[in-house]
Write a protein that holds these residues in place. Sequence first.
Motif, PDB file in Angstrom:
ATOM      1  N   GLY A   1      -2.721  21.120   1.568  1.00  0.00           N
ATOM      2  CA  GLY A   1      -3.557  20.060   1.007  1.00  0.00           C
ATOM      3  C   GLY A   1      -4.714  19.673   1.911  1.00  0.00           C
TER       4      GLY A   1
ATOM      5  N   VAL B   1      -3.786  20.286   5.901  1.00  0.00           N
ATOM      6  CA  VAL B   1      -2.571  19.853   6.610  1.00  0.00           C
ATOM      7  C   VAL B   1      -2.300  20.793   7.781  1.00  0.00           C
ATOM      8  CG1 VAL B   1      -0.080  19.531   6.426  1.00  0.00           C
ATOM      9  CG2 VAL B   1      -1.559  18.778   4.561  1.00  0.00           C
TER      10      VAL B   1
ATOM     11  N   ARG C   1       6.944  18.724   8.601  1.00  0.00           N
ATOM     12  CA  ARG C   1       6.984  19.383   7.291  1.00  0.00           C
ATOM     13  C   ARG C   1       5.597  19.481   6.679  1.00  0.00           C
ATOM     14  NH1 ARG C   1      10.711  15.213   4.528  1.00  0.00           N
ATOM     15  NH2 ARG C   1       9.351  13.963   5.833  1.00  0.00           N
ATOM     16  N   ILE C   2       5.335  20.640   6.085  1.00  0.00           N
ATOM     17  CA  ILE C   2       4.131  20.807   5.268  1.00  0.00           C
ATOM     18  C   ILE C   2       4.591  20.729   3.819  1.00  0.00           C
ATOM     19  CG2 ILE C   2       2.380  22.447   4.495  1.00  0.00           C
ATOM     20  CD1 ILE C   2       2.217  23.535   7.313  1.00  0.00           C
ATOM     21  N   PHE C   3       4.067  19.742   3.107  1.00  0.00           N
ATOM     22  CA  PHE C   3       4.476  19.566   1.713  1.00  0.00           C
ATOM     23  C   PHE C   3       3.689  20.522   0.814  1.00  0.00           C
ATOM     24  CE2 PHE C   3       5.385  14.819   2.764  1.00  0.00           C
ATOM     25  CZ  PHE C   3       6.607  15.156   3.329  1.00  0.00           C
TER      26      PHE C   3
ATOM     27  N   SER D   1      -9.363   1.925  -2.484  1.00  0.00           N
ATOM     28  CA  SER D   1      -8.736   3.152  -1.977  1.00  0.00           C
ATOM     29  C   SER D   1      -9.206   4.356  -2.763  1.00  0.00           C
ATOM     30  CB  SER D   1      -7.220   3.006  -2.124  1.00  0.00           C
ATOM     31  OG  SER D   1      -6.578   4.244  -1.917  1.00  0.00           O
TER      32      SER D   1
ATOM     33  N   ALA E   1      -7.276   6.269  -3.793  1.00  0.00           N
ATOM     34  CA  ALA E   1      -6.225   6.408  -4.820  1.00  0.00           C
ATOM     35  C   ALA E   1      -6.752   6.070  -6.214  1.00  0.00           C
ATOM     36  CB  ALA E   1      -5.033   5.524  -4.481  1.00  0.00           C
TER      37      ALA E   1
ATOM     38  N   LYS F   1       0.785  -1.252   0.000  1.00  0.00           N
ATOM     39  CA  LYS F   1       0.000   0.000   0.000  1.00  0.00           C
ATOM     40  C   LYS F   1       0.807   1.288   0.000  1.00  0.00           C
ATOM     41  CE  LYS F   1      -0.713   0.343   4.986  1.00  0.00           C
ATOM     42  NZ  LYS F   1      -1.627   0.592   6.062  1.00  0.00           N
TER      43      LYS F   1
ATOM     44  N   MET G   1       4.008  10.645  10.500  1.00  0.00           N
ATOM     45  CA  MET G   1       5.191  11.391  10.040  1.00  0.00           C
ATOM     46  C   MET G   1       5.417  12.646  10.895  1.00  0.00           C
ATOM     47  SD  MET G   1       4.826  10.788   5.941  1.00  0.00           S
ATOM     48  CE  MET G   1       6.178  11.761   5.331  1.00  0.00           C
TER      49      MET G   1
ATOM     50  N   PHE H   1       4.216   6.216   7.322  1.00  0.00           N
ATOM     51  CA  PHE H   1       4.068   6.498   5.895  1.00  0.00           C
ATOM     52  C   PHE H   1       3.014   7.563   5.609  1.00  0.00           C
ATOM     53  CE2 PHE H   1       5.231   1.941   6.215  1.00  0.00           C
ATOM     54  CZ  PHE H   1       6.522   2.054   5.724  1.00  0.00           C
ATOM     55  N   ASN H   2       2.291   7.999   6.644  1.00  0.00           N
ATOM     56  CA  ASN H   2       1.215   8.971   6.431  1.00  0.00           C
ATOM     57  C   ASN H   2       1.394  10.172   7.343  1.00  0.00           C
ATOM     58  OD1 ASN H   2      -0.437   6.048   5.925  1.00  0.00           O
ATOM     59  ND2 ASN H   2      -0.608   7.662   4.383  1.00  0.00           N
TER      60      ASN H   2
ATOM     61  N   TYR I   1       0.129   1.920  -7.559  1.00  0.00           N
ATOM     62  CA  TYR I   1      -0.692   1.468  -6.428  1.00  0.00           C
ATOM     63  C   TYR I   1      -2.176   1.675  -6.732  1.00  0.00           C
ATOM     64  CZ  TYR I   1      -3.248   1.598  -2.087  1.00  0.00           C
ATOM     65  OH  TYR I   1      -4.219   1.391  -1.135  1.00  0.00           O
TER      66      TYR I   1
ATOM     67  N   ARG J   1       4.932  17.717  -2.593  1.00  0.00           N
ATOM     68  CA  ARG J   1       5.369  16.354  -2.897  1.00  0.00           C
ATOM     69  C   ARG J   1       4.794  15.986  -4.269  1.00  0.00           C
ATOM     70  NH1 ARG J   1       3.754  11.821   1.472  1.00  0.00           N
ATOM     71  NH2 ARG J   1       1.687  12.272   0.630  1.00  0.00           N
TER      72      ARG J   1
ATOM     73  N   ASP K   1       0.898  14.839  -5.409  1.00  0.00           N
ATOM     74  CA  ASP K   1      -0.137  15.061  -4.383  1.00  0.00           C
ATOM     75  C   ASP K   1      -1.269  15.933  -4.924  1.00  0.00           C
ATOM     76  OD1 ASP K   1       0.875  13.594  -2.322  1.00  0.00           O
ATOM     77  OD2 ASP K   1       1.614  15.288  -1.147  1.00  0.00           O
TER      78      ASP K   1
ATOM     79  N   ASN L   1      -8.470   8.853   3.918  1.00  0.00           N
ATOM     80  CA  ASN L   1      -7.208   8.848   4.687  1.00  0.00           C
ATOM     81  C   ASN L   1      -7.429   8.287   6.088  1.00  0.00           C
ATOM     82  OD1 ASN L   1      -6.766  10.809   2.424  1.00  0.00           O
ATOM     83  ND2 ASN L   1      -4.749  10.890   3.350  1.00  0.00           N
TER      84      ASN L   1
HETATM   85  C1  WQD Z   1      -1.841  13.580   3.590  1.00  0.00           C
HETATM   86  C2  WQD Z   1      -1.574  15.067   3.357  1.00  0.00           C
HETATM   87  C3  WQD Z   1       0.459  15.468   2.134  1.00  0.00           C
HETATM   88  C4  WQD Z   1       3.160  14.153   5.409  1.00  0.00           C
HETATM   89  C5  WQD Z   1      -1.884   8.311   0.710  1.00  0.00           C
HETATM   90  C6  WQD Z   1      -2.202   7.482  -0.493  1.00  0.00           C
HETATM   91  C7  WQD Z   1      -3.608   6.978  -0.393  1.00  0.00           C
HETATM   92  C8  WQD Z   1      -3.820   6.215   0.891  1.00  0.00           C
HETATM   93  C9  WQD Z   1      -3.448   7.070   2.054  1.00  0.00           C
HETATM   94  C10 WQD Z   1      -3.212   3.864   0.946  1.00  0.00           C
HETATM   95  C11 WQD Z   1      -1.057  15.372   1.936  1.00  0.00           C
HETATM   96  C12 WQD Z   1       0.545  16.052   3.508  1.00  0.00           C
HETATM   97  C13 WQD Z   1       2.063  14.456   4.607  1.00  0.00           C
HETATM   98  C14 WQD Z   1       3.986  15.227   5.882  1.00  0.00           C
HETATM   99  C15 WQD Z   1       2.558  16.782   4.737  1.00  0.00           C
HETATM  100  N1  WQD Z   1      -2.961   5.090   0.934  1.00  0.00           N
HETATM  101  N2  WQD Z   1       1.772  15.728   4.275  1.00  0.00           N
HETATM  102  N3  WQD Z   1       3.637  16.489   5.531  1.00  0.00           N
HETATM  103  O1  WQD Z   1      -0.961  11.180   0.176  1.00  0.00           O
HETATM  104  O2  WQD Z   1      -3.303  11.811   0.947  1.00  0.00           O
HETATM  105  O3  WQD Z   1      -2.714   9.456   0.671  1.00  0.00           O
HETATM  106  O4  WQD Z   1      -2.122   7.561   1.884  1.00  0.00           O
HETATM  107  O5  WQD Z   1      -4.137   3.173   0.853  1.00  0.00           O
HETATM  108  O6  WQD Z   1      -3.820   6.172  -1.468  1.00  0.00           O
HETATM  109  O7  WQD Z   1      -2.051   8.282  -1.646  1.00  0.00           O
HETATM  110  O8  WQD Z   1      -1.750  10.651   2.539  1.00  0.00           O
HETATM  111  O9  WQD Z   1      -0.930  10.898   4.823  1.00  0.00           O
HETATM  112  O10 WQD Z   1       0.747  10.828   2.928  1.00  0.00           O
HETATM  113  O11 WQD Z   1      -0.693  12.838   3.197  1.00  0.00           O
HETATM  114  O12 WQD Z   1       2.315  17.950   4.428  1.00  0.00           O
HETATM  115  O13 WQD Z   1       4.977  15.041   6.582  1.00  0.00           O
HETATM  116  O14 WQD Z   1      -0.510  15.480   4.223  1.00  0.00           O
HETATM  117  O15 WQD Z   1       1.089  16.289   1.175  1.00  0.00           O
HETATM  118  O16 WQD Z   1      -1.593  16.637   1.587  1.00  0.00           O
HETATM  119  P1  WQD Z   1      -2.149  10.880   0.988  1.00  0.00           P
HETATM  120  P2  WQD Z   1      -0.599  11.227   3.418  1.00  0.00           P
END
Ligand code: WQD
Length: 326
Positions: free
Chosen positions: A215, A256, A202-204, A117, A119, A77, A190, A185-186, A141, A279, A282, A170
């Motif tokens: 986001g 975020v 970090r804010i991406f 998902s 996704a 995932k 993080m 990973f999320n 994915y 990122r 995104d 999410n």
């Molecule tokens: C959430 C928001 C980031 C970390 C992914 C997959 C999705 C599902 C869930 C599996 C975004 C921002 C994140 C950080 C940040 N996966 N961020 N700083 O990308 O929405 O979804 O995970 O089933 O399919 O795509 O989730 O938690 O990575 O990010 O600013 O340190 O937080 O840019 O806006 P995402 P995420």
Amino acid sequence: MTWLITGGAGYIGAHVVRAMAEAGERTVVYDDLSTGIAARLPEDVPLVEGSTLDAERVARVLAGHEVTGVVHLAAKKQVGESVELPLHYYRQNVEGLRVLLEAVTDAGVASFLFSSSAAVYGMPDVELVTEETPCVPMSPYGETKLAGEWLVRATGRATGLATASLRYFNVAGAASPELADTGVFNLVPMVFEKLTEGAAPRIFGDDYPTPDGTGIRDYIHVADLADAHVAVARALRSAPGADLTFNIGRGEGVSVREMMDQINAVTGYDRAPTVTPRRPGDPPCVVASADRIATELGWKARHDVHDMISSAWEGWVRLHPEAARA
Ligand code: WQD
């Protein structure tokens, strides 16, 4: 009636197993323990170690436990990893599902619930994503999840297997600390990791076309997600031939920056985030319309973002005691 939960020793799977048990459903877990943890399971739930690619083993567990329904969560995932290892993702998520479906139909199983998902939607340009929003996945994915939905639906149409695909938004939080996500990973874990290291989260990207520039996502408590599985599993049982697709979210977007503020409030850390570039890949905003499952099954989420963050934090501190603030 016994449900086979593939991936039942994983973060989401173990919550599904617990919710099914609390609802009085009998389950057996099938998990290769590549990322799953056996200790997450209640003692009275049998665990069979194996891969969904192992047709013989799957057939044996279906027959041996008189399985009548399957909840299939076993999958890879990580979006980024899927870009590096697309063939591995297709093998695990699509071929693993194909082999499982063959065994399921051979065994005469009646119901099949597939873990999909958000996704599958990729970069939706709508305020609220409905199940009718076009699916244009942006990563291998997401492609494997969409292909999985197709496999599941086609099998249902050909054989009468009652099927459902649940598109998770999410997922965050924990029903109890020992079931918390151990992966980082999320967003929520993080940020916890950075705070624990004494670093700035970090804010991406803060130049998105959203009210505060960061986001927006639809966060859903894993305990609510698990309850949705129970509701859908029961609906499948009473609707032979069903072909269901549901978004599982709260229908509420959270940025975020709003998440960071709530995390600071819950953890007691007061660390200003740093803004880094976006990122790649995104989307600016992904929020579910959660109406279909509410209308058709009467299910809706009960927990808010504060519940998600505080329960995730309890789990984090259990694993990282040094993170606790006096
Ligand atoms: C959430 C928001 C980031 C970390 C992914 C997959 C999705 C599902 C869930 C599996 C975004 C921002 C994140 C950080 C940040 N996966 N961020 N700083 O990308 O929405 O979804 O995970 O089933 O399919 O795509 O989730 O938690 O990575 O990010 O600013 O340190 O937080 O840019 O806006 P995402 P995420």
